[in-house]
Design a protein around this motif. Structure first.
Motif, PDB file in Angstrom:
ATOM      1  N   SER A   9      35.064  48.565  31.936  1.00 59.07           N
ATOM      2  CA  SER A   9      34.352  48.163  30.721  1.00 59.07           C
ATOM      3  C   SER A   9      34.975  46.940  30.058  1.00 59.07           C
ATOM      4  CB  SER A   9      34.305  49.330  29.726  1.00 59.07           C
ATOM      5  OG  SER A   9      35.617  49.744  29.372  1.00 59.07           O
ATOM      6  N   ASP A  10      36.257  46.679  30.341  1.00 63.70           N
ATOM      7  CA  ASP A  10      36.922  45.496  29.792  1.00 63.70           C
ATOM      8  C   ASP A  10      36.554  44.225  30.557  1.00 63.70           C
ATOM      9  OD1 ASP A  10      38.250  47.058  27.898  1.00 63.70           O
ATOM     10  OD2 ASP A  10      39.889  47.498  29.291  1.00 63.70           O
ATOM     11  N   GLY A  11      35.945  44.413  31.717  1.00 65.92           N
ATOM     12  CA  GLY A  11      35.585  43.272  32.552  1.00 65.92           C
ATOM     13  C   GLY A  11      36.629  42.996  33.617  1.00 65.92           C
ATOM     14  N   ILE A  12      36.169  42.631  34.801  1.00 71.07           N
ATOM     15  CA  ILE A  12      37.069  42.261  35.901  1.00 71.07           C
ATOM     16  C   ILE A  12      37.329  40.757  35.764  1.00 71.07           C
ATOM     17  CG2 ILE A  12      37.344  42.149  38.412  1.00 71.07           C
ATOM     18  CD1 ILE A  12      35.356  44.544  38.548  1.00 71.07           C
ATOM     19  N   ASN A  13      38.492  40.422  35.229  1.00 64.94           N
ATOM     20  CA  ASN A  13      38.815  39.016  35.002  1.00 64.94           C
ATOM     21  C   ASN A  13      39.456  38.392  36.244  1.00 64.94           C
ATOM     22  OD1 ASN A  13      41.463  39.952  35.003  1.00 64.94           O
ATOM     23  ND2 ASN A  13      41.635  39.963  32.761  1.00 64.94           N
ATOM     24  N   THR A  14      39.909  37.149  36.106  1.00 65.18           N
ATOM     25  CA  THR A  14      40.468  36.416  37.247  1.00 65.18           C
ATOM     26  C   THR A  14      41.685  37.128  37.841  1.00 65.18           C
ATOM     27  OG1 THR A  14      39.697  34.313  36.325  1.00 65.18           O
ATOM     28  CG2 THR A  14      41.434  34.209  37.990  1.00 65.18           C
ATOM     29  N   GLU A  15      42.564  37.620  36.988  1.00 66.13           N
ATOM     30  CA  GLU A  15      43.768  38.324  37.460  1.00 66.13           C
ATOM     31  C   GLU A  15      43.393  39.591  38.237  1.00 66.13           C
ATOM     32  OE1 GLU A  15      47.070  41.218  35.498  1.00 66.13           O
ATOM     33  OE2 GLU A  15      46.668  39.371  34.381  1.00 66.13           O
TER      34      GLU A  15
ATOM     35  N   TYR B 154      41.975  50.314  42.996  1.00 67.57           N
ATOM     36  CA  TYR B 154      41.964  49.462  41.799  1.00 67.57           C
ATOM     37  C   TYR B 154      42.517  50.231  40.598  1.00 67.57           C
ATOM     38  CZ  TYR B 154      39.802  46.450  38.147  1.00 67.57           C
ATOM     39  OH  TYR B 154      39.562  45.631  37.065  1.00 67.57           O
ATOM     40  N   LEU B 155      42.221  51.521  40.538  1.00 68.98           N
ATOM     41  CA  LEU B 155      42.661  52.339  39.405  1.00 68.98           C
ATOM     42  C   LEU B 155      44.166  52.527  39.377  1.00 68.98           C
ATOM     43  CD1 LEU B 155      39.559  52.925  39.380  1.00 68.98           C
ATOM     44  CD2 LEU B 155      40.138  55.211  38.561  1.00 68.98           C
ATOM     45  N   ASN B 156      44.844  52.386  40.517  1.00 63.83           N
ATOM     46  CA  ASN B 156      46.300  52.480  40.537  1.00 63.83           C
ATOM     47  C   ASN B 156      46.926  51.348  39.723  1.00 63.83           C
ATOM     48  OD1 ASN B 156      46.008  54.636  42.268  1.00 63.83           O
ATOM     49  ND2 ASN B 156      46.334  53.421  44.131  1.00 63.83           N
ATOM     50  N   GLU B 157      46.254  50.204  39.713  1.00 65.17           N
ATOM     51  CA  GLU B 157      46.746  49.035  38.990  1.00 65.17           C
ATOM     52  C   GLU B 157      46.147  48.941  37.586  1.00 65.17           C
ATOM     53  OE1 GLU B 157      49.252  45.536  39.141  1.00 65.17           O
ATOM     54  OE2 GLU B 157      49.020  47.270  40.479  1.00 65.17           O
ATOM     55  N   TYR B 158      44.881  49.372  37.459  1.00 66.51           N
ATOM     56  CA  TYR B 158      44.175  49.274  36.171  1.00 66.51           C
ATOM     57  C   TYR B 158      43.564  50.639  35.837  1.00 66.51           C
ATOM     58  CZ  TYR B 158      44.732  44.375  37.383  1.00 66.51           C
ATOM     59  OH  TYR B 158      45.263  43.158  37.746  1.00 66.51           O
TER      60      TYR B 158
ATOM     61  N   ASN C   9      42.597  52.109  33.231  1.00 68.88           N
ATOM     62  CA  ASN C   9      41.540  52.237  32.229  1.00 68.88           C
ATOM     63  C   ASN C   9      40.144  52.185  32.849  1.00 68.88           C
ATOM     64  OD1 ASN C   9      43.331  52.478  30.112  1.00 68.88           O
ATOM     65  ND2 ASN C   9      43.338  50.290  29.630  1.00 68.88           N
ATOM     66  N   ALA C  10      40.062  51.696  34.072  1.00 67.09           N
ATOM     67  CA  ALA C  10      38.770  51.642  34.759  1.00 67.09           C
ATOM     68  C   ALA C  10      38.360  53.041  35.212  1.00 67.09           C
ATOM     69  CB  ALA C  10      38.857  50.699  35.963  1.00 67.09           C
TER      70      ALA C  10
END
Length: 447
Positions: free
Chosen positions: A269-275, A294-298, A300-301
């Motif tokens: 919900s925060d958006g997949i940015n360049t990083e 992806y959830l291991n790194e982010y 909140n997704a």
């Protein structure tokens, strides 16, 4: 008119039983092109479309290779050379266990129209194998590619048929295939596209399909005095096309909410940015991991197992995974959640039911043969650079790509604008692609 279309489709079905993907592609084209043919004497009565749905040549062959355990493995190889009226056959090679004649014929048929729309001199073809690169070592993939090319080489050439990559065939596989072709033919020619930059490749070729899909969406939105900037964008897939579509959306000020693979999708919900996108590229391209990591790194997704992302509210949807991934109920979900624009990055990712639903709602909808033509357009530019023994800069190629996508969009408007002002991009793309190929076929006689 309905009886003419049904009679044509019945004949095609009789000749191509058990090929549902191919028949789906033909039906989608026939429903818009046959009415145009009937109204124009130059095409009527010449069986042009019937000739176009029949491949000029179908090549199938056995591929034997040795795995790391010393076991002999056997796969099937294919090349569908669909139509060469406006240039040498051009289209990708797909290595995936689902590859069969129906899928490759549908892809080759779509490629004829797609290549025509680019205005570059390229006919249509497609090929591949039921070989699965996943889980294979580099040495196994090399041995398979060399075995595959040891048969395919006799059917291709820079003025005959120029394959490229597709699902399961990236820079690594193109390198192995080219190496064997060069050895057998004793010549360094532009017989494959998607090559490495140090040995004949074009800048932004990996990015081109994804970039082009977003450029086309931007062109569509511009007709409504709108743009990608500030839009919530849902993307399916996490491979090459999806990654670079996401990159271009971010560059143009949009917010990417989802990516997916065959196991499920992530929603950030925060958006997949360049990083975050760089992490996905590393995860998928180098680690060959699953999108749920992806959830291991982010953390909140969110990750949803076994589903596609079409229930996520958005303004723009970019289906970039595979054929028939976006079905009727998915289309209804997108519409009910406010989607105003769909631009296909994959080949035929929307079912006919979904497409009809988008048209009834009169939202902006671009078929893959128009919106994802950026990849093959840049392949055509690579062929030109190979012939010139010259390389354009990244900026030059990107500018040419943007111009080509704009020209395709203009062609779709020319042939697809309806009386009420609605632009039927499917109709426009089909007729525009048909006209160029049909005119060339008529000029060349019955061959």
């Amino acid at each position: 008119m309905k009886s003419i279309i049904n009679e044509f489709l019945d004949l095609v079905k009789q000749r191509n039983v058990n090929e549902p993907e191919f028949l789906q592609a033909v039906e989608e084209v026939a429903e818009t092109v046959l009415p145009y043919i009937v109204k124009h004497d130059i095409y009527y009565g010449k069986n042009i479309l019937l000739r176009m749905v029949e491949p000029e040549r179908v090549v199938t062959f056995r591929v034997c290779w040795v795995d790391d355990n010393g076991e002999i493995q056997v796969n099937r190889g294919y090349r569908i050379q669909m139509n060469s009226a406006i240039g040498p056959y051009k289209g990708g090679l797909r290595f995936h266990p689902t590859v069969n004649m129906s899928i490759l014929k549908f892809l080759a048929f779509e490629q004829v129209f797609k290549n025509s729309l680019t205005t570059l001199p390229m006919g249509g073809g497609k090929g591949g194998s039921d070989f699965d690169p996943k889980g294979k070592s580099d040495n196994e993939i090399m041995r398979f590619c060399h075995a595959f090319m040891s048969e395919l080489f006799r059917h291709i050439g820079h003025n005959t048929d120029v394959p490229a990559g597709d699902i399961g065939v990236g820079a690594r596989e193109i390198g192995y295939l080219f190496g064997m072709y060069k050895k057998i033919s004793n010549g360094f020619t532009g017989v494959l596209t998607g090559k490495g930059l140090s040995w004949g490749g074009s800048k932004i070729r990996p990015e081109a399909t994804g970039y082009g899909t977003v450029y086309f969406a931007e062109n569509m939105l511009n007709t409504k005095n709108d743009s990608i900037k500030g839009k919530n964008v849902v993307i399916s897939g996490s491979g090459n096309v999806a990654q670079y579509a996401a990159e271009k959306v971010i560059q143009m000020g949009g917010k990417v909410l989802t990516l997916s693979d065959s196991s499920g999708y992530i929603y950030d919900s925060d958006g997949i940015n360049t990083e975050k996108l760089k992490f996905v590229m590393h995860l998928k391209n180098e680690k060959r991991g699953r999108i749920k990591e992806y959830l291991n790194e982010y953390p909140n997704a969110q990750y949803t197992e076994g589903e596609t992302p079409w229930k996520v509210p958005c303004d723009v949807a970019l289906p970039c995974a595979t054929q028939n991934e976006l079905k009727l109920n998915d289309a209804k979900s997108l519409l009910s959640n406010g989607c105003i624009c769909v631009s296909e990055g994959a080949n035929m990712p929307s079912t006919n039911g979904a497409i009809n639903t988008f048209h009834k709602a009169k939202i902006l909808f671009a078929p893959g043969k128009a919106s994802n033509a950026g990849g093959v357009a840049t392949s055509g530019l690579e062929m030109t650079q190979n012939s010139l023994r010259f390389n354009w800069t990244r900026e030059e190629v990107d500018k040419k790509l943007k111009e080509i996508m704009g020209n395709i969009h203009d062609s779709c408007i020319e042939y697809g604008q309806e009386e009420d002002g609605y632009i039927n991009y499917v109709k426009g793309a089909n007729i525009a692609g048909f006209v160029k190929v049909a005119d060339a076929m008529l000029a060349q006689g019955i061959v």
